[in-house]
Scaffold this motif. Structure first.
Motif, PDB file in Angstrom:
ATOM      1  N   ASP A  23      -3.414  18.035  -0.214  1.00  0.00           N
ATOM      2  CA  ASP A  23      -2.457  18.250  -1.290  1.00  0.00           C
ATOM      3  C   ASP A  23      -2.416  16.985  -2.140  1.00  0.00           C
ATOM      4  O   ASP A  23      -2.091  15.906  -1.630  1.00  0.00           O
ATOM      5  CB  ASP A  23      -1.063  18.554  -0.735  1.00  0.00           C
ATOM      6  N   PRO A  24      -2.750  17.080  -3.430  1.00  0.00           N
ATOM      7  CA  PRO A  24      -2.781  15.873  -4.279  1.00  0.00           C
ATOM      8  C   PRO A  24      -1.448  15.143  -4.335  1.00  0.00           C
ATOM      9  O   PRO A  24      -1.413  13.915  -4.458  1.00  0.00           O
ATOM     10  CB  PRO A  24      -3.172  16.426  -5.656  1.00  0.00           C
ATOM     11  N   TYR A  25      -0.353  15.877  -4.237  1.00  0.00           N
ATOM     12  CA  TYR A  25       0.956  15.237  -4.307  1.00  0.00           C
ATOM     13  C   TYR A  25       1.172  14.317  -3.109  1.00  0.00           C
ATOM     14  O   TYR A  25       1.729  13.227  -3.236  1.00  0.00           O
ATOM     15  CB  TYR A  25       2.048  16.303  -4.359  1.00  0.00           C
ATOM     16  N   ALA A  26       0.715  14.746  -1.927  1.00  0.00           N
ATOM     17  CA  ALA A  26       0.850  13.918  -0.730  1.00  0.00           C
ATOM     18  C   ALA A  26       0.023  12.650  -0.851  1.00  0.00           C
ATOM     19  O   ALA A  26       0.457  11.558  -0.471  1.00  0.00           O
ATOM     20  CB  ALA A  26       0.434  14.699   0.509  1.00  0.00           C
ATOM     21  N   ASP A  27      -1.179  12.771  -1.402  1.00  0.00           N
ATOM     22  CA  ASP A  27      -2.069  11.616  -1.521  1.00  0.00           C
ATOM     23  C   ASP A  27      -1.584  10.620  -2.566  1.00  0.00           C
ATOM     24  O   ASP A  27      -1.908   9.432  -2.496  1.00  0.00           O
ATOM     25  CB  ASP A  27      -3.478  12.085  -1.883  1.00  0.00           C
ATOM     26  N   ALA A  28      -0.826  11.103  -3.559  1.00  0.00           N
ATOM     27  CA  ALA A  28      -0.382  10.235  -4.645  1.00  0.00           C
ATOM     28  C   ALA A  28       0.978   9.602  -4.400  1.00  0.00           C
ATOM     29  O   ALA A  28       1.441   8.787  -5.209  1.00  0.00           O
ATOM     30  CB  ALA A  28      -0.332  11.031  -5.955  1.00  0.00           C
ATOM     31  N   TRP A  29       1.631   9.939  -3.294  1.00  0.00           N
ATOM     32  CA  TRP A  29       2.984   9.448  -3.044  1.00  0.00           C
ATOM     33  C   TRP A  29       2.995   7.925  -2.913  1.00  0.00           C
ATOM     34  O   TRP A  29       2.168   7.337  -2.233  1.00  0.00           O
ATOM     35  CB  TRP A  29       3.540  10.074  -1.768  1.00  0.00           C
ATOM     36  N   ARG A  30       3.951   7.268  -3.562  1.00  0.00           N
ATOM     37  CA  ARG A  30       4.078   5.815  -3.489  1.00  0.00           C
ATOM     38  C   ARG A  30       4.849   5.410  -2.257  1.00  0.00           C
ATOM     39  O   ARG A  30       5.994   5.809  -2.068  1.00  0.00           O
ATOM     40  CB  ARG A  30       4.772   5.292  -4.740  1.00  0.00           C
ATOM     41  N   GLY A  31       4.216   4.610  -1.420  1.00  0.00           N
ATOM     42  CA  GLY A  31       4.844   4.169  -0.195  1.00  0.00           C
ATOM     43  C   GLY A  31       5.306   2.734  -0.268  1.00  0.00           C
ATOM     44  O   GLY A  31       5.377   2.135  -1.351  1.00  0.00           O
ATOM     45  N   PRO A  32       5.644   2.117   0.872  1.00  0.00           N
ATOM     46  CA  PRO A  32       6.123   0.739   0.894  1.00  0.00           C
ATOM     47  C   PRO A  32       5.089  -0.243   0.344  1.00  0.00           C
ATOM     48  O   PRO A  32       3.896   0.059   0.243  1.00  0.00           O
ATOM     49  CB  PRO A  32       6.389   0.486   2.384  1.00  0.00           C
TER      50      PRO A  32
END
Length: 269
Positions: A23-32
């Motif tokens: 899922d592209p949204y999961a891969d693009a999520w900004r983390g710490p």
């Protein structure tokens, strides 16, 4: 009209297919925040300034090596904005980075002694989750949260993530629960109820600390009103950084906890 209805009308698909499909949204999520480059060429004073950037003390400098404790990062962005050559945002809500099997694993770059501890934790978790099958029941306890993690957990029950399709269900009774999701800084007033909930769960029981507050206490880590995270009250199996972590991150931690995914994100069964 709901944004998810609009998304369905636009894309033709409402529910994510993750983890069966990317899922592209999961891969693009900004983390710490993470360390993007060295600070060893800076003077000692400049290195000290780097450590002072973080309001929660997540940044440390030792022998010229900069490390970020992602379990303390509240995603304020100050370090990334002021020292972009040293710090950057991590990307992706799934995979081996966001959900850690040990508290030390959230420190990046990885500490030298972390690998052996991770392997031992993985083996212990695998032994305990063999009894769990596709039907997994989850109990959530708020131990002093600001409410942001609860919004992300609530999203898991909606049509986009629909955790029921993976056999994951929320239960009101700890006696029916396999997994305990804990949010919040670990308020002293919730230590007793949290411990009671944990002890009421049948074995094997898995505990996930959801979000920076639960992992380390966040901004209130040193407050006399908290225990600096929920690990002081119950044993933690999965440490999930983020302020807050995304629904994909929480779902990823759940599936790792019950053995459906490996920590590297691969299907284990």
């Amino acid at each position: 009209m709901s944004i998810w209805v609009l998304r369905g009308l636009r894309d033709g698909v409402v529910t994510t297919r993750w983890p069966a499909k990317p899922d592209p949204y999961a891969d693009a999520w900004r983390g710490p925040a993470r360390v993007a480059g060295p600070a060893g060429h800076d003077s000692t004073d400049r290195q000290a300034d780097v450590a002072d950037l973080c309001p929660t003390g997540a940044i440390t400098v030792s022998d010229g090596t900069v490390r970020v404790d992602q379990g303390r990062c509240i995603l304020c962005g100050r370090c990334v904005a002021e020292r972009p050559g040293v710090f950057a945002w991590s990307r992706g809500a799934t995979g081996p980075g966001p959900a850690a099997l040990t508290r030390e694993q959230l420190v990046v770059p990885e500490l030298p002694e972390t690998d052996a501890a991770i392997q031992a934790a993985r083996a212990r978790l695998a032994m305990r989750t063999r009894a769990l099958r596709r039907s997994v029941h989850v109990r959530h306890v708020d131990a002093g949260s600001d409410g942001s993690e609860e919004w992300e957990i609530q999203a898991l029950l909606g049509p986009v993530y629909d955790i029921g399709r993976l056999g994951v269900f929320v239960t009101a009774s700890p006696r029916h629960a396999d997994v305990l999701l804990v949010t919040g800084v670990g308020a002293h007033g919730m230590t007793g109820p949290l411990r009671t909930t944990y002890e009421a769960m049948p074995d094997p029981r898995i505990v996930i600390a959801v979000g920076t507050d639960a992992v380390s206490g966040g901004l209130l880590a040193d407050s006399e009103t908290t225990t600096g995270g929920v690990g002081a009250a119950v044993p933690i199996d999965i440490w999930l950084a983020g302020s807050p972590p995304s629904p994909f991150g929480i779902l990823n931690a759940l599936l790792i906890a019950v053995g459906y995914l490996t920590p590297e994100g691969r299907r284990s069964r």
